[in-house]
Design a protein around this motif. Structure first.
Motif, PDB file in Angstrom:
ATOM      1  N   LYS A 290       0.620  -1.158  -0.046  1.00 45.96           N
ATOM      2  CA  LYS A 290       0.036  -0.060   0.220  1.00 45.96           C
ATOM      3  C   LYS A 290       0.803   1.291  -0.183  1.00 45.96           C
ATOM      4  N   ASN A 291       2.115   1.208   0.091  1.00 45.00           N
ATOM      5  CA  ASN A 291       2.904   2.362   0.150  1.00 45.00           C
ATOM      6  C   ASN A 291       3.841   2.514  -0.975  1.00 45.00           C
ATOM      7  N   ILE A 292       3.112   2.965  -2.326  1.00 44.05           N
ATOM      8  CA  ILE A 292       3.599   2.785  -3.429  1.00 44.05           C
ATOM      9  C   ILE A 292       3.457   3.905  -4.241  1.00 44.05           C
ATOM     10  N   ASP A 293       4.809   4.525  -4.796  1.00 44.54           N
ATOM     11  CA  ASP A 293       4.796   5.646  -5.627  1.00 44.54           C
ATOM     12  C   ASP A 293       5.167   5.106  -7.238  1.00 44.54           C
ATOM     13  N   GLY A 294       5.171   6.290  -7.836  1.00 46.61           N
ATOM     14  CA  GLY A 294       5.058   5.988  -9.508  1.00 46.61           C
ATOM     15  C   GLY A 294       5.883   7.002  -9.923  1.00 46.61           C
ATOM     16  N   VAL A 295       6.586   6.965 -11.066  1.00 42.52           N
ATOM     17  CA  VAL A 295       7.093   7.799 -12.037  1.00 42.52           C
ATOM     18  C   VAL A 295       7.153   7.058 -13.434  1.00 42.52           C
ATOM     19  N   ASP A 296       6.731   8.326 -14.102  1.00 44.60           N
ATOM     20  CA  ASP A 296       6.522   7.843 -15.699  1.00 44.60           C
ATOM     21  C   ASP A 296       6.753   8.982 -16.581  1.00 44.60           C
ATOM     22  N   LEU A 297       7.370   8.701 -17.792  1.00 48.48           N
ATOM     23  CA  LEU A 297       7.684   9.593 -19.105  1.00 48.48           C
ATOM     24  C   LEU A 297       6.406  10.600 -19.094  1.00 48.48           C
TER      25      LEU A 297
ATOM     26  N   LEU B  84       2.730  10.485  -7.605  1.00 50.56           N
ATOM     27  CA  LEU B  84       2.918  10.128  -8.965  1.00 50.56           C
ATOM     28  C   LEU B  84       3.398  11.468  -9.690  1.00 50.56           C
ATOM     29  N   GLN B  85       4.610  11.189 -10.570  1.00 50.88           N
ATOM     30  CA  GLN B  85       5.220  12.384 -10.930  1.00 50.88           C
ATOM     31  C   GLN B  85       5.897  12.034 -12.307  1.00 50.88           C
ATOM     32  N   GLN B  86       6.250  12.823 -13.081  1.00 53.65           N
ATOM     33  CA  GLN B  86       6.685  12.898 -14.337  1.00 53.65           C
ATOM     34  C   GLN B  86       8.164  12.847 -14.062  1.00 53.65           C
ATOM     35  N   GLY B  87       9.001  11.670 -15.027  1.00 57.17           N
ATOM     36  CA  GLY B  87      10.231  11.753 -14.728  1.00 57.17           C
ATOM     37  C   GLY B  87      10.785  10.867 -16.142  1.00 57.17           C
ATOM     38  N   SER B  88      12.011  11.026 -16.437  1.00 60.86           N
ATOM     39  CA  SER B  88      12.651  10.146 -17.635  1.00 60.86           C
ATOM     40  C   SER B  88      13.935   9.367 -17.181  1.00 60.86           C
TER      41      SER B  88
END
Length: 230
Positions: free
Chosen positions: A98-105, A122-126
């Motif tokens: 349940k302690n999940i973060d995400g990053v995507d282009l 959730l955030q944008q990143g390359s």
């Protein structure tokens, strides 16, 4: 950039064409962005229903087994690198995490993931940038990290492994998947980079698993790896 989404947009064919091109010449990030921007709304249906994509489920199951072996609890802080629409996050949530973060282009993919209410941040990143400067995540922030559907042709080359080493605390675990065709593509250097990071004392091998039924049209399948960050 082309951003229109339609019910009939065949994103998988566009990605497949880019991957075929990548075997012969370099592809650009902009080419990839155009596809995923247009495909974001129908990605889950196309991949999970039409193409029987089980990469996220296999990755989550394999990683969960390893996490338990290493004594990690369901409160473990996890980063989903290249999280896309949140398919891996969904599988981890099913298994109690349940302690999940995400990053995507792609912001369009992140919007779909956000609506699922799985992730904290959730955030944008390359991925794959020098010194991980374009990832947007600080060093040693997470207990573990997972990355599925990213290390493949026309996507992220072997430099992306540095992002896994960057974000995970020493002693933590990093899990990732690589399709067989991409793993054996010399211009992507995945095998060499994995070995190099071992020799440099950045990580050590923990486990691997081969899954033949990765996609309905992929007879070669994919490999799932786990390394421990040192």
């Amino acid at each position: 950039m082309y951003t229109m989404t339609t019910e009939n947009y065949d994103g998988y064919t566009h990605v497949h064409n880019l991957q075929e091109k990548a075997l012969k010449e370099d592809t650009t990030e902009e080419e990839l962005k155009e596809v995923y921007a247009a495909w974001s709304k129908t990605y889950d249906k196309d991949m999970c229903i039409n193409l029987s994509y089980n990469g996220p489920a296999v990755a989550a199951e394999q990683f969960t087994q390893t996490l338990k072996e290493f004594g990690y609890t369901n409160d473990t802080r996890i980063l989903d690198l290249g999280c896309g629409t949140g398919l891996v996050g969904e599988e981890l949530k099913k298994r109690g995490y349940k302690n999940i973060d995400g990053v995507d282009l792609m912001p369009e993919m992140l919007e779909v993931a956000k609506a699922k209410c799985i992730y904290g941040l959730l955030q944008q990143g390359s991925m794959g940038s020098p010194e991980c400067k374009d990832l947007g995540i600080g060093a040693n922030q997470y207990d573990v990290a997972i990355c599925v559907g990213v290390f493949t042709l026309a996507h992220v080359k072997s430099e992306g492994f540095d992002d896994l080493v960057h974000v995970v605390k020493p002693g933590g675990l990093a899990s990732f998947a690589i399709r067989e065709l991409a793993l054996n593509a010399p211009q992507y250097g995945y095998r060499e980079k994995m070995d190099q990071l071992c020799k440099e004392g950045k990580w050590k091998f923990v486990a691997k698993h081969h899954e033949a039924a990765y996609l309905s049209d992929d007879t070669a399948g994919a490999w799932f790896f786990v390394y421990q960050i040192l």
